[in-house]
Design an enzyme around this catalytic site. Structure first.
Site, PDB file in Angstrom:
ATOM      1  N   LYS A   1       0.828  -1.214   0.000  1.00 15.03           N
ATOM      2  CA  LYS A   1       0.000   0.000   0.000  1.00 15.03           C
ATOM      3  C   LYS A   1       0.855   1.254   0.000  1.00 15.03           C
ATOM      4  O   LYS A   1       0.489   2.253  -0.614  1.00 15.03           O
ATOM      5  CB  LYS A   1      -0.920   0.015   1.217  1.00 15.03           C
ATOM      6  CG  LYS A   1      -1.963  -1.068   1.110  1.00 15.03           C
ATOM      7  CD  LYS A   1      -3.256  -0.730   1.775  1.00 15.03           C
ATOM      8  CE  LYS A   1      -4.226  -1.725   1.217  1.00 15.03           C
ATOM      9  NZ  LYS A   1      -5.498  -1.800   1.551  1.00 15.03           N
TER      10      LYS A   1
ATOM     11  N   LYS B   1      -4.645  -8.495  -6.604  1.00 19.00           N
ATOM     12  CA  LYS B   1      -5.908  -8.752  -5.925  1.00 19.00           C
ATOM     13  C   LYS B   1      -6.989  -7.745  -6.371  1.00 19.00           C
ATOM     14  O   LYS B   1      -6.674  -6.588  -6.649  1.00 19.00           O
ATOM     15  CB  LYS B   1      -5.623  -8.615  -4.425  1.00 19.00           C
ATOM     16  CG  LYS B   1      -6.795  -8.682  -3.524  1.00 19.00           C
ATOM     17  CD  LYS B   1      -6.356  -8.509  -2.075  1.00 19.00           C
ATOM     18  CE  LYS B   1      -6.565  -7.089  -1.610  1.00 19.00           C
ATOM     19  NZ  LYS B   1      -7.314  -6.963  -0.360  1.00 19.00           N
TER      20      LYS B   1
ATOM     21  N   LYS C   1     -11.172  -2.661  -3.464  1.00 21.65           N
ATOM     22  CA  LYS C   1     -12.125  -1.536  -3.534  1.00 21.65           C
ATOM     23  C   LYS C   1     -11.451  -0.304  -4.114  1.00 21.65           C
ATOM     24  O   LYS C   1     -12.068   0.459  -4.833  1.00 21.65           O
ATOM     25  CB  LYS C   1     -12.555  -1.109  -2.120  1.00 21.65           C
ATOM     26  CG  LYS C   1     -13.290  -2.104  -1.337  1.00 21.65           C
ATOM     27  CD  LYS C   1     -13.725  -1.446  -0.019  1.00 21.65           C
ATOM     28  CE  LYS C   1     -13.891  -2.463   1.053  1.00 21.65           C
ATOM     29  NZ  LYS C   1     -12.647  -2.819   1.730  1.00 21.65           N
TER      30      LYS C   1
HETATM   31  N1  AQP Z   1      -9.871  -9.815  -3.660  1.00 18.64           N
HETATM   32  C1  AQP Z   1     -10.202 -10.457  -2.552  1.00 18.64           C
HETATM   33  N2  AQP Z   1     -10.358 -11.801  -2.546  1.00 18.64           N
HETATM   34  C2  AQP Z   1     -10.717 -12.467  -1.419  1.00 18.64           C
HETATM   35  N3  AQP Z   1     -10.952 -11.839  -0.244  1.00 18.64           N
HETATM   36  C3  AQP Z   1     -10.817 -10.503  -0.213  1.00 18.64           C
HETATM   37  N4  AQP Z   1     -10.981  -9.608   0.761  1.00 18.64           N
HETATM   38  C4  AQP Z   1     -10.731  -8.370   0.292  1.00 18.64           C
HETATM   39  N5  AQP Z   1     -10.409  -8.433  -0.998  1.00 18.64           N
HETATM   40  C5  AQP Z   1     -10.451  -9.740  -1.351  1.00 18.64           C
HETATM   41  C6  AQP Z   1     -11.347  -9.973   2.121  1.00 18.64           C
HETATM   42  O1  AQP Z   1     -12.418  -9.132   2.514  1.00 18.64           O
HETATM   43  C7  AQP Z   1     -12.289  -8.882   3.916  1.00 18.64           C
HETATM   44  C8  AQP Z   1     -12.386  -7.410   4.168  1.00 18.64           C
HETATM   45  O2  AQP Z   1     -11.266  -6.779   3.598  1.00 18.64           O
HETATM   46  P1  AQP Z   1     -11.091  -5.232   3.819  1.00 18.64           P
HETATM   47  O3  AQP Z   1     -12.012  -4.505   2.963  1.00 18.64           O
HETATM   48  O4  AQP Z   1     -11.200  -4.911   5.256  1.00 18.64           O
HETATM   49  O5  AQP Z   1      -9.595  -4.980   3.469  1.00 18.64           O
HETATM   50  P2  AQP Z   1      -8.780  -5.267   2.189  1.00 18.64           P
HETATM   51  O6  AQP Z   1      -8.405  -6.712   2.161  1.00 18.64           O
HETATM   52  O7  AQP Z   1      -7.648  -4.281   2.172  1.00 18.64           O
HETATM   53  O8  AQP Z   1      -9.804  -4.974   1.025  1.00 18.64           O
HETATM   54  P3  AQP Z   1      -9.629  -4.077  -0.236  1.00 18.64           P
HETATM   55  O9  AQP Z   1     -10.839  -4.270  -1.078  1.00 18.64           O
HETATM   56  O10 AQP Z   1      -8.308  -4.372  -0.899  1.00 18.64           O
HETATM   57  O11 AQP Z   1      -9.676  -2.621   0.358  1.00 18.64           O
HETATM   58  P4  AQP Z   1      -8.756  -1.395   0.028  1.00 18.64           P
HETATM   59  O12 AQP Z   1      -8.647  -1.310  -1.462  1.00 18.64           O
HETATM   60  O13 AQP Z   1      -9.447  -0.207   0.611  1.00 18.64           O
HETATM   61  O14 AQP Z   1      -7.463  -1.652   0.717  1.00 18.64           O
HETATM   62  C9  AQP Z   1     -10.965  -9.486   4.378  1.00 18.64           C
HETATM   63  O15 AQP Z   1     -11.232 -10.742   4.974  1.00 18.64           O
HETATM   64  C10 AQP Z   1     -10.213  -9.669   3.097  1.00 18.64           C
HETATM   65  O16 AQP Z   1      -9.292 -10.733   3.180  1.00 18.64           O
END
Ligand code: AQP
Length: 341
Positions: free
Chosen positions: A118, A202, A205
């Site tokens: 990040k 991955k 969001k």
């Molecule tokens: N691509 C993914 N595949 C499987 N699991 C995922 N999770 C997130 N993206 C995927 C799972 O969703 C839960 C919540 O995640 P989060 O939103 O708290 O944090 P993150 O993993 O950082 O999600 P993002 O979408 O990538 O958010 P941003 O872009 O804001 O950093 C977790 O259990 C995660 O594993």
């Protein structure tokens, strides 16, 4: 101090850092809902304190918090069976995180790959909160003495760090088994849903382009368009799933199909062996629309009544506080803090 036995308890959370994606749904929410009603108590959180580790416009944060809550509810999370709340309403998360900031070592934090990904080349410009994020996540889990943490693959390292923090706290404060060693629960074909334009990254969001992700609120046309434009290779689907090992984009689409339809990726291959993308992508889009449309319609209905979402979150917070308070009190006692008699 004597070893303690811990009642099995599930905790997990989702950051309101934007709209929910298919990755959040398949990697987290769908599995959270499946755990509900088992013998284990289930606690699910909208982790708003984590969201602000990168800049969030306040009005957008409020909306995203309600949207994540609506996503949980519309997917079948029942607030009578599970505790659902937003993190900042239970101050124990931040309090325990501070104690864990003083337990965790800088060297441990420096190994966290999510921070490196990040922060990129701009680590100096990131917030201190983004760096300390795993310590807050440890607090989220251990504040409830949770034993099981369903997460996507990307969060495995943070749950492992939580175990290190629990072990060091228990050791340093001679606390026996006061904090449990939580297990990451990473199961199913969609533990890592990949970006539709680059199968090595991955689905997130906050990814740059909207075309790289399916949002849970996307309409049928948008979903069909995104899958149609999803990057693939020219070869048709093979006869064996293992033959997709070096085809990340193709494997991702097969995994998504499997997870949406509650089948194994091998069964998807058995059905579509030899099929070209002209056949598989529309079938995948139809399946995704069939599964997501009822959820997004229900999310829209729920979002029209924000006061009701806020009420559910407030009630969940009260129940969460009741579990957290005695654990936090004992933590302060172990650390040697004076509290009012
Ligand atoms: N691509 C993914 N595949 C499987 N699991 C995922 N999770 C997130 N993206 C995927 C799972 O969703 C839960 C919540 O995640 P989060 O939103 O708290 O944090 P993150 O993993 O950082 O999600 P993002 O979408 O990538 O958010 P941003 O872009 O804001 O950093 C977790 O259990 C995660 O594993």
């Amino acid at each position: 101090m004597a070893e303690e036995t811990h009642t099995p308890r599930v905790f997990s959370g989702i950051k309101p850092s934007g709209g929910l994606t298919l990755g959040n749904y398949l990697g987290a929410i769908k599995r959270f809902v499946a755990t509900q009603g088992s013998a284990m108590e289930t606690i699910y959180c909208v982790v708003d304190l984590h969201a602000i580790t990168v800049w969030q416009d306040p009005a957008d944060l409020t909306k995203a918090t309600r949207e994540v809550a609506a996503g949980y509810l519309a997917s079948g999370l029942d607030p009578a069976k599970s505790i659902l709340f937003n993190q900042s309403q239970v101050s124990g998360h931040a309090e325990l995180a501070w104690i864990f900031n003083c337990v965790a070592r800088l060297g441990w934090m420096n190994r966290m790959t999510q921070f490196k990904e990040k922060a990129g080349k701009n680590a100096e410009k990131q917030s201190l909160g983004l760096y300390a994020y795993p310590s807050l996540m440890a607090a989220d889990i251990l504040l409830y003495h949770a034993t099981h943490v369903p997460v996507g693959e990307d969060q495995k390292q943070h749950v492992e760090l939580t175990r290190d923090i629990a072990a060091k706290f228990n050791h340093d404060f001679k606390a026996g088994g006061f904090f449990p060693m939580p297990e990451p629960v990473i199961e199913g074909p969609a533990t890592r849903v990949m970006n539709l334009r680059d199968g090595t990254k991955k689905m997130s969001k906050s990814g740059e382009s909207d075309m790289e992700r399916i949002n849970m609120t996307d309409d049928a046309d948008t979903i069909a368009k995104k899958f149609k434009k999803a990057r693939t290779d020219p070869a048709p689907l093979p006869d064996a799933y293992d033959d997709l090992a070096d085809r990340p984009e193709a494997r991702n689409l097969v995994d998504i199909y499997a997870a949406l339809n509650d089948m194994t990726p091998q069964a998807v291959i058995a059905e579509y062996a030899g099929a070209g993308w002209g056949q598989f992508k529309p079938a995948l889009a139809d399946l995704a629309v069939a599964k997501l449309a009822p959820i997004s319609q229900e999310m829209e209905r729920l979002m029209a009544d924000p006061a009701e979402i806020d009420r559910v979150l407030a009630q969940g917070s009260e129940r969460a506080r009741a579990i957290a308070a005695p654990i936090l009190d004992r933590t302060y006692d172990l650390v040697g803090m004076i509290r009012g008699a």
